[in-house]
Design a protein around this motif. Structure first.
Motif, short mmCIF file in Angstrom:
data_model
loop_
_atom_site.label_atom_id
_atom_site.label_comp_id
_atom_site.label_asym_id
_atom_site.label_seq_id
_atom_site.Cartn_x
_atom_site.Cartn_y
_atom_site.Cartn_z
N LEU A 294 -21.81 10.19 2.13
CA LEU A 294 -21.28 10.89 3.30
C LEU A 294 -22.22 12.01 3.74
N ARG B 147 -21.72 23.03 2.52
CA ARG B 147 -21.03 21.75 2.55
C ARG B 147 -21.53 20.86 1.41
N GLY B 148 -20.61 20.24 0.70
CA GLY B 148 -20.98 19.36 -0.40
C GLY B 148 -21.13 20.08 -1.73
N LEU C 257 -7.08 11.36 -0.25
CA LEU C 257 -8.39 10.78 0.11
C LEU C 257 -8.85 11.33 1.47
N LEU D 169 -9.71 23.51 2.89
CA LEU D 169 -8.88 22.45 3.47
C LEU D 169 -7.68 23.05 4.20
N ARG E 24 -8.18 14.31 2.57
CA ARG E 24 -8.67 15.67 2.28
C ARG E 24 -10.06 15.61 1.68
N LEU E 25 -10.26 14.64 0.80
CA LEU E 25 -11.56 14.49 0.14
C LEU E 25 -12.66 14.19 1.17
N PHE E 26 -12.34 13.29 2.10
CA PHE E 26 -13.31 12.96 3.15
C PHE E 26 -13.59 14.20 4.01
N ASP E 27 -12.53 14.99 4.27
CA ASP E 27 -12.72 16.23 5.06
C ASP E 27 -13.61 17.20 4.28
N LEU E 28 -13.31 17.31 2.99
CA LEU E 28 -14.07 18.24 2.15
C LEU E 28 -15.56 17.91 2.16
N TYR E 29 -15.88 16.62 2.14
CA TYR E 29 -17.28 16.22 2.12
C TYR E 29 -17.85 16.06 3.53
N GLY E 30 -17.11 16.56 4.52
CA GLY E 30 -17.63 16.61 5.88
C GLY E 30 -17.83 15.26 6.54
N ALA E 31 -16.95 14.29 6.22
CA ALA E 31 -17.09 12.96 6.82
C ALA E 31 -16.88 13.03 8.34
N THR F 265 -7.20 9.62 -7.16
CA THR F 265 -7.56 9.58 -5.73
C THR F 265 -8.86 8.80 -5.52
N PHE G 111 -8.11 15.94 -7.83
CA PHE G 111 -6.67 16.05 -7.59
C PHE G 111 -5.87 15.60 -8.82
#
Lengths: 249, 255
Positions: free
Chosen positions: A96, A68-69, B150, A54, B152-159, A79, A75
């Protein structure tokens, strides 16, 4: 054991704040639980964000084998999406990634059962207690069966009993797939209980001040918190932390 | 204090004030064109209720139509510009300028542009202008106020950007958008009435026309009656929008 991820001489600097982390090295073998302990602002969470991909380092390299995934983060706060029920929250990473909704929701329900929340499947975050919401967050992290699990002070907002129960749950769930885990905390006893290796960090900039390896099985046996191994490990970590904070030489 | 007393307090206050007003009018013999007694206003309402209701519906339907147009334009624009910071910087001053410009200042020109034969078009356009800003501002704020973790989470899961918009930004913005609509509802009524005044045409037949017509004829009781109907209508619309907002948010958050 092969390495899942590593930070190699990484440094992170922010404009106006200078270098906040590094040079810092951390290798994460498959299946190991590592705790990062240190004073506020020592760069623990920054190291975690580097491992998650990140954030990028100013210098040094980050190697990550999970695709990925296969990396999951929990956190400090749960969240969760407040508008979505627990199942939808947990199914998010799967959906996703392109999984069909029905299949993703089935797997999410299984993950919720695994964290003891079979009765909260249709509940929204506002209807859950702090501990339950954190379990949903944990179920969401584990539903993808990650190879790297990053926990950023997940117990910070919970009461002592909930923390202890959740710690044992994390060990139990970790035992099923044995991902590499990085657990960030301020709490020495928590670090000594959770991890096989505790890395103590000093601040300004964040560097390794000491490491303690805890030779005890995971999940922890009953009565571990009162054992000599635990007490010695907690003392070693405390000593490293006191040195890191400049309280003793 | 009991709940019943709390509910009765405002009703009692209004009753006392009306009583004092009625008594003062009767004792002083003030002319009705200057200050009609509440009984005269009530009589005017009773006499003209069908006309007043028709005019109220005309103004309300104009306001609701304007609210729908404003909602569509403001939400679409907020969605588009929230994806681009430069675009947001470019549009924001214009949006603020539109908000701070009094509608009466631009109304005559809008009436001309809409065509003097089509006062309805001008009235709806002006009400849209007044109702636009709170929805736009709420939607834009909401679209930008997602939980950073949230994100960051979406970024992490490649949204993808579309997944983030659809599954994170729009739901996060919902409470802000609802609040914007609640404020805009009241403003749409004000916009419609002001526009009816400026259009000054009998063709609109809304409540503002009833007020203009009666005050020009010094039928002050009828003016008061129209103003009261206007207030009640505004309060009713606000109550409906507030109840809808609360119901949607209850469903949205699960409590």
């Amino acid at each position: 054991m092969s390495e899942v991820a590593s930070l190699n001489a990484v440094e992170v600097a922010y404009p106006g704040r200078g270098t906040v982390l590094g040079p810092f090295d951390l290798a994460l073998p498959e299946g190991e639980i590592v705790a990062l302990v240190g004073p506020s602002g020592c760069g623990k969470s920054t190291a975690l964000r580097l491992l998650a991909g990140l954030e990028q380092p100013t210098a040094g390299t980050v190697t990550r084998t999970p695709e990925r995934g296969q990396t999951a983060v929990v956190f400090q706060a749960p969240t969760l999406m407040p508008w979505a029920d627990a199942t939808t929250n947990v199914a998010l990473p799967l959906e996703l990634a392109g999984m069909a909704k029905a299949k993703a929701q089935d797997q999410a329900r299984e993950a919720l059962k695994a964290v003891g929340l079979e009765n909260a499947i249709g509940s929204k975050p506002a209807q859950l207690s702090g501990g339950m919401a954190m379990r949903v967050s944990l179920a969401r992290a584990l539903v993808t069966r990650p190879r790297l699990l990053l926990l950023d002070e997940p117990f910070a907002a919970l009461d002592e009993i909930t923390r202890r129960n959740l710690a044992d749950d994390i060990h139990r769930l970790w035992d099923q797939t044995r991902p590499a885990v990085v657990f960030v905390t301020h709490n020495v006893e928590e670090a000594a209980y959770m991890a096989q290796r505790v890395v103590v960090m000093s601040a300004n900039p964040g560097k390794i001040a000491g490491q303690t390896t805890i030779e005890a099985p995971l999940p922890r046996p009953p009565g571990f918190r009162t054992s000599e191994v635990f007490r010695n490990a907690a003392e070693d970590v405390s000593r490293d932390l006191a040195k890191a904070m400049g309280h003793i030489q | 204090m009991s709940r019943t007393l709390e509910t009765l307090a405002p009703i009692l206050l209004v009753a006392v004030l009306l009583g004092l007003w009625e008594t003062a009018c009767r004792l002083t013999g003030v002319p009705a064109y200057f200050l009609p007694a509440p009984s005269a206003v009530a009589a005017a309402m009773a006499q003209d209720w069908a006309l007043l209701l028709g005019s109220a519906w005309k103004t309300l339907s104009t306001a609701l139509l304007a609210l729908a147009f404003a909602s569509l334009i403001a939400c679409s624009l907020a969605l588009i510009i929230s994806t681009n910071r430069l675009l947001e910087k470019a549009v924001q001053p214009l949006a603020v300028a539109l908000q701070v410009t009094p509608v009466v200042a631009i109304a005559p020109q809008v009436v001309i542009w809409a065509g003097l034969a089509h006062p309805d078009r001008a009235i709806i356009s002006l009400a849209v202008i007044v109702a636009f800003f709170p929805i736009f501002s709420g939607a834009l704020t909401g679209l930008k106020s997602t939980d950073p973790d949230l994100e960051r989470l979406f970024d992490l899961y490649g949204a993808t950007p579309w997944q983030k918009l659809q599954r994170l930004r729009i739901p996060s913005a919902t409470p802000f958008i609802l609040e914007g609509h609640k404020v805009a509802g009241g403003l749409a009524v004000i916009g419609a009435v002001v526009a009816e005044f400026v259009a000054g045409s009998g063709g609109s037949q809304g409540l503002a026309w009833r007020i203009l017509e009666s005050s020009n004829r010094l039928q002050t009781a009828k003016t008061f009656a129209a103003v009261i109907v206007l207030s009640l209508m505004g309060a009713l619309l606000h109550a409906v929008l507030q109840a809808s907002e609360q119901a949607i948010l209850r469903r949205f958050r699960g409590r």
